[in-house]
Design a protein around this motif. Sequence first.
Motif, PDB file in Angstrom:
ATOM      1  N   GLU A  88       0.823  -1.216   0.000  1.00  0.00           N
ATOM      2  CA  GLU A  88       0.000   0.000   0.000  1.00  0.00           C
ATOM      3  C   GLU A  88       0.855   1.263   0.000  1.00  0.00           C
ATOM      4  O   GLU A  88       0.347   2.352   0.198  1.00  0.00           O
ATOM      5  CB  GLU A  88      -0.938   0.014   1.207  1.00  0.00           C
ATOM      6  N   PHE A  89       2.175   1.129  -0.209  1.00  0.00           N
ATOM      7  CA  PHE A  89       3.040   2.287  -0.367  1.00  0.00           C
ATOM      8  C   PHE A  89       3.175   2.634  -1.846  1.00  0.00           C
ATOM      9  O   PHE A  89       3.287   1.748  -2.694  1.00  0.00           O
ATOM     10  CB  PHE A  89       4.452   2.015   0.167  1.00  0.00           C
ATOM     11  N   ILE A  90       3.190   3.925  -2.143  1.00  0.00           N
ATOM     12  CA  ILE A  90       3.645   4.421  -3.440  1.00  0.00           C
ATOM     13  C   ILE A  90       5.033   4.997  -3.216  1.00  0.00           C
ATOM     14  O   ILE A  90       5.227   5.844  -2.340  1.00  0.00           O
ATOM     15  CB  ILE A  90       2.699   5.493  -4.008  1.00  0.00           C
ATOM     16  N   VAL A  91       6.005   4.529  -3.989  1.00  0.00           N
ATOM     17  CA  VAL A  91       7.378   5.018  -3.872  1.00  0.00           C
ATOM     18  C   VAL A  91       7.574   6.165  -4.857  1.00  0.00           C
ATOM     19  O   VAL A  91       7.248   6.048  -6.038  1.00  0.00           O
ATOM     20  CB  VAL A  91       8.396   3.899  -4.161  1.00  0.00           C
ATOM     21  N   MET A  92       8.115   7.273  -4.363  1.00  0.00           N
ATOM     22  CA  MET A  92       8.399   8.439  -5.187  1.00  0.00           C
ATOM     23  C   MET A  92       9.895   8.732  -5.092  1.00  0.00           C
ATOM     24  O   MET A  92      10.389   9.096  -4.026  1.00  0.00           O
ATOM     25  CB  MET A  92       7.567   9.636  -4.708  1.00  0.00           C
ATOM     26  N   ARG A  93      10.600   8.535  -6.213  1.00  0.00           N
ATOM     27  CA  ARG A  93      12.051   8.706  -6.234  1.00  0.00           C
ATOM     28  C   ARG A  93      12.425   9.843  -7.184  1.00  0.00           C
ATOM     29  O   ARG A  93      11.911   9.914  -8.311  1.00  0.00           O
ATOM     30  CB  ARG A  93      12.741   7.414  -6.685  1.00  0.00           C
ATOM     31  N   ALA A  94      13.295  10.724  -6.739  1.00  0.00           N
ATOM     32  CA  ALA A  94      13.739  11.840  -7.576  1.00  0.00           C
ATOM     33  C   ALA A  94      14.481  11.318  -8.810  1.00  0.00           C
ATOM     34  O   ALA A  94      15.378  10.483  -8.692  1.00  0.00           O
ATOM     35  CB  ALA A  94      14.642  12.765  -6.773  1.00  0.00           C
ATOM     36  N   LYS A  95      14.099  11.797  -9.984  1.00  0.00           N
ATOM     37  CA  LYS A  95      14.819  11.455 -11.205  1.00  0.00           C
ATOM     38  C   LYS A  95      16.137  12.223 -11.252  1.00  0.00           C
ATOM     39  O   LYS A  95      16.353  13.192 -10.489  1.00  0.00           O
ATOM     40  CB  LYS A  95      13.969  11.781 -12.431  1.00  0.00           C
ATOM     41  N   GLU A  96      17.017  11.819 -12.137  1.00  0.00           N
ATOM     42  CA  GLU A  96      18.301  12.502 -12.279  1.00  0.00           C
ATOM     43  C   GLU A  96      18.070  13.987 -12.548  1.00  0.00           C
ATOM     44  O   GLU A  96      17.279  14.368 -13.410  1.00  0.00           O
ATOM     45  CB  GLU A  96      19.110  11.882 -13.420  1.00  0.00           C
ATOM     46  N   GLY A  97      18.768  14.820 -11.786  1.00  0.00           N
ATOM     47  CA  GLY A  97      18.611  16.271 -11.917  1.00  0.00           C
ATOM     48  C   GLY A  97      17.580  16.856 -10.969  1.00  0.00           C
ATOM     49  O   GLY A  97      17.501  18.077 -10.820  1.00  0.00           O
ATOM     50  N   THR A  98      16.771  15.991 -10.348  1.00  0.00           N
ATOM     51  CA  THR A  98      15.765  16.436  -9.374  1.00  0.00           C
ATOM     52  C   THR A  98      16.280  16.130  -7.976  1.00  0.00           C
ATOM     53  O   THR A  98      16.664  14.994  -7.700  1.00  0.00           O
ATOM     54  CB  THR A  98      14.432  15.712  -9.592  1.00  0.00           C
ATOM     55  N   PRO A  99      16.292  17.082  -7.058  1.00  0.00           N
ATOM     56  CA  PRO A  99      16.746  16.792  -5.693  1.00  0.00           C
ATOM     57  C   PRO A  99      15.742  15.918  -4.955  1.00  0.00           C
ATOM     58  O   PRO A  99      14.532  15.987  -5.210  1.00  0.00           O
ATOM     59  CB  PRO A  99      16.858  18.177  -5.048  1.00  0.00           C
ATOM     60  N   ALA A 100      16.228  15.088  -4.039  1.00  0.00           N
ATOM     61  CA  ALA A 100      15.358  14.169  -3.300  1.00  0.00           C
ATOM     62  C   ALA A 100      14.343  14.906  -2.436  1.00  0.00           C
ATOM     63  O   ALA A 100      13.308  14.337  -2.064  1.00  0.00           O
ATOM     64  CB  ALA A 100      16.208  13.245  -2.427  1.00  0.00           C
ATOM     65  N   SER A 101      14.612  16.162  -2.127  1.00  0.00           N
ATOM     66  CA  SER A 101      13.668  16.938  -1.319  1.00  0.00           C
ATOM     67  C   SER A 101      12.372  17.233  -2.068  1.00  0.00           C
ATOM     68  O   SER A 101      11.314  17.402  -1.444  1.00  0.00           O
ATOM     69  CB  SER A 101      14.315  18.257  -0.880  1.00  0.00           C
ATOM     70  N   LEU A 102      12.429  17.284  -3.393  1.00  0.00           N
ATOM     71  CA  LEU A 102      11.243  17.692  -4.145  1.00  0.00           C
ATOM     72  C   LEU A 102      10.111  16.660  -4.077  1.00  0.00           C
ATOM     73  O   LEU A 102       8.968  17.038  -3.819  1.00  0.00           O
ATOM     74  CB  LEU A 102      11.605  18.011  -5.595  1.00  0.00           C
ATOM     75  N   PRO A 103      10.360  15.348  -4.302  1.00  0.00           N
ATOM     76  CA  PRO A 103       9.251  14.398  -4.170  1.00  0.00           C
ATOM     77  C   PRO A 103       8.591  14.444  -2.797  1.00  0.00           C
ATOM     78  O   PRO A 103       7.368  14.340  -2.694  1.00  0.00           O
ATOM     79  CB  PRO A 103       9.921  13.040  -4.425  1.00  0.00           C
ATOM     80  N   TYR A 104       9.399  14.622  -1.738  1.00  0.00           N
ATOM     81  CA  TYR A 104       8.805  14.693  -0.406  1.00  0.00           C
ATOM     82  C   TYR A 104       7.929  15.932  -0.265  1.00  0.00           C
ATOM     83  O   TYR A 104       6.817  15.862   0.263  1.00  0.00           O
ATOM     84  CB  TYR A 104       9.875  14.688   0.681  1.00  0.00           C
ATOM     85  N   CYS A 105       8.424  17.081  -0.730  1.00  0.00           N
ATOM     86  CA  CYS A 105       7.633  18.313  -0.642  1.00  0.00           C
ATOM     87  C   CYS A 105       6.343  18.193  -1.452  1.00  0.00           C
ATOM     88  O   CYS A 105       5.294  18.685  -1.033  1.00  0.00           O
ATOM     89  CB  CYS A 105       8.460  19.503  -1.117  1.00  0.00           C
ATOM     90  N   VAL A 106       6.428  17.531  -2.597  1.00  0.00           N
ATOM     91  CA  VAL A 106       5.226  17.292  -3.388  1.00  0.00           C
ATOM     92  C   VAL A 106       4.243  16.442  -2.594  1.00  0.00           C
ATOM     93  O   VAL A 106       3.046  16.738  -2.507  1.00  0.00           O
ATOM     94  CB  VAL A 106       5.575  16.600  -4.722  1.00  0.00           C
ATOM     95  N   ALA A 107       4.739  15.346  -1.996  1.00  0.00           N
ATOM     96  CA  ALA A 107       3.873  14.410  -1.284  1.00  0.00           C
ATOM     97  C   ALA A 107       3.187  15.038  -0.091  1.00  0.00           C
ATOM     98  O   ALA A 107       2.077  14.633   0.281  1.00  0.00           O
ATOM     99  CB  ALA A 107       4.679  13.188  -0.838  1.00  0.00           C
ATOM    100  N   ARG A 108       3.813  16.037   0.514  1.00  0.00           N
ATOM    101  CA  ARG A 108       3.223  16.707   1.672  1.00  0.00           C
ATOM    102  C   ARG A 108       2.357  17.917   1.286  1.00  0.00           C
ATOM    103  O   ARG A 108       1.681  18.483   2.139  1.00  0.00           O
ATOM    104  CB  ARG A 108       4.330  17.186   2.616  1.00  0.00           C
TER     105      ARG A 108
END
Length: 416
Positions: free
Chosen positions: A304-324
């Motif tokens: 029941e998890f969706i994994v969101m991983r930053a693509k190359e050139g995208t910082p890992a902080s962005l998927p988390y900020c999007v998710a929140r």
Amino acid sequence: MARLSDFADIIMGQSPSGVRCYSVEKGLPLLNGPTEFRSNHPLPAQWTDDPKRIACAGDLLFCVRGSTTGRMNWADQDYAIGRGLAAIRHRSGSIFQAWIRGVIEIRLPDLLISATGSTFPNVSKDQLYSLDVPDHSLNEQREIAAILGVLDEKIEVNRKASTTLEEMARALYRSWFVDFDPVWAKLEGRRPAHMNAATAALFSDSFNDTGLPLLWRDGVLADLIEFNPKERLAKGASAPYFDMKALPTSGMTADAPILREFASGTKFRAMDTLLARITPCLENGKTAMIDNLGEHDVAWGSTEFIVMRAKEGTPASLPYCVARDQAFRKEAIATMTGSSGRQRADSERISGMAAAIPDPAILTAFGDATMPMIFKIHQFGRESRSLASLRDTLLPRLMSGELRVGEARELVDEVA
């Protein structure tokens, strides 16, 4: 052996009339149970001007009904409490409250066994009052409470610092990628706030015909984020495992994983963001950025998890900020399908949500600004897990007298 009734007063909650409960601030904040609980203090969602029972600031809030019986929080202000809660306070003052909580934690397994109820346990005032407690003097209670309090306070300081840093990162995300504040500022002849000249120069001073900043393009989240990336993990291999309970409803730090043989589930790595996709976890905000893994570790968890991983050139902080982000979560909830009691968000539809795609230099600048915050939050999380582990180790030994207070204080002073 002494009893809890020898030292504490207990106020059992009583719910006010439904017509005197409000979703706006009117009267006292009302707590009905652990749905309002957070890591340390509750976050009320209702108020009442007809309180029947009141918990005072400093009281220990204890869940007495249902599947969450035994969960605890501290009252940081006066609250009206419904019948799902009890307020517990030491008669000799707030400096002893950490001792009260420690006693209850030690006795909780026996208390839950004695709880009544055909489906879910229910704890009565008499059952709480009759809890056996160590026969400590008031001075011993005060010293033990001080030791436990130092650890609890340091964990809370870390939590507050992490919350502030996360709020800064999320506010920056919304300012740059949603509201386009730097572009509006330059359009109006102002210097973008909280931004150096080099970063400000990355933003245009006008918008294109679609309403995006000049040189940005319309895209989808999948242009920036990889959803449910493929990972290899052999069946039966022992690997770090995260269950749904490990994800927080607020904050990015998940509970420590446990080692479990892989059967089937979602696979992910450190710095991936996990988004709970099922009712009611998505609505409640269960999300985390995984940090407590080795660089090459592959972990696994609930399907029941969706994994969101930053693509190359995208910082890992962005998927988390999007998710929140609240707007994102509202759209994600709208993708849910299934029966009313078991709905799931659709990762493919989420990956196709509209997104504004900036020049790569802006993504780099966002990472430069936010990733130090993320690393600091992860540092606070690791420190807090170590402190909590130390507390769990010290607590039974202090209560039993196996460990002397002076020895415990020396251990605490080394880490806190």
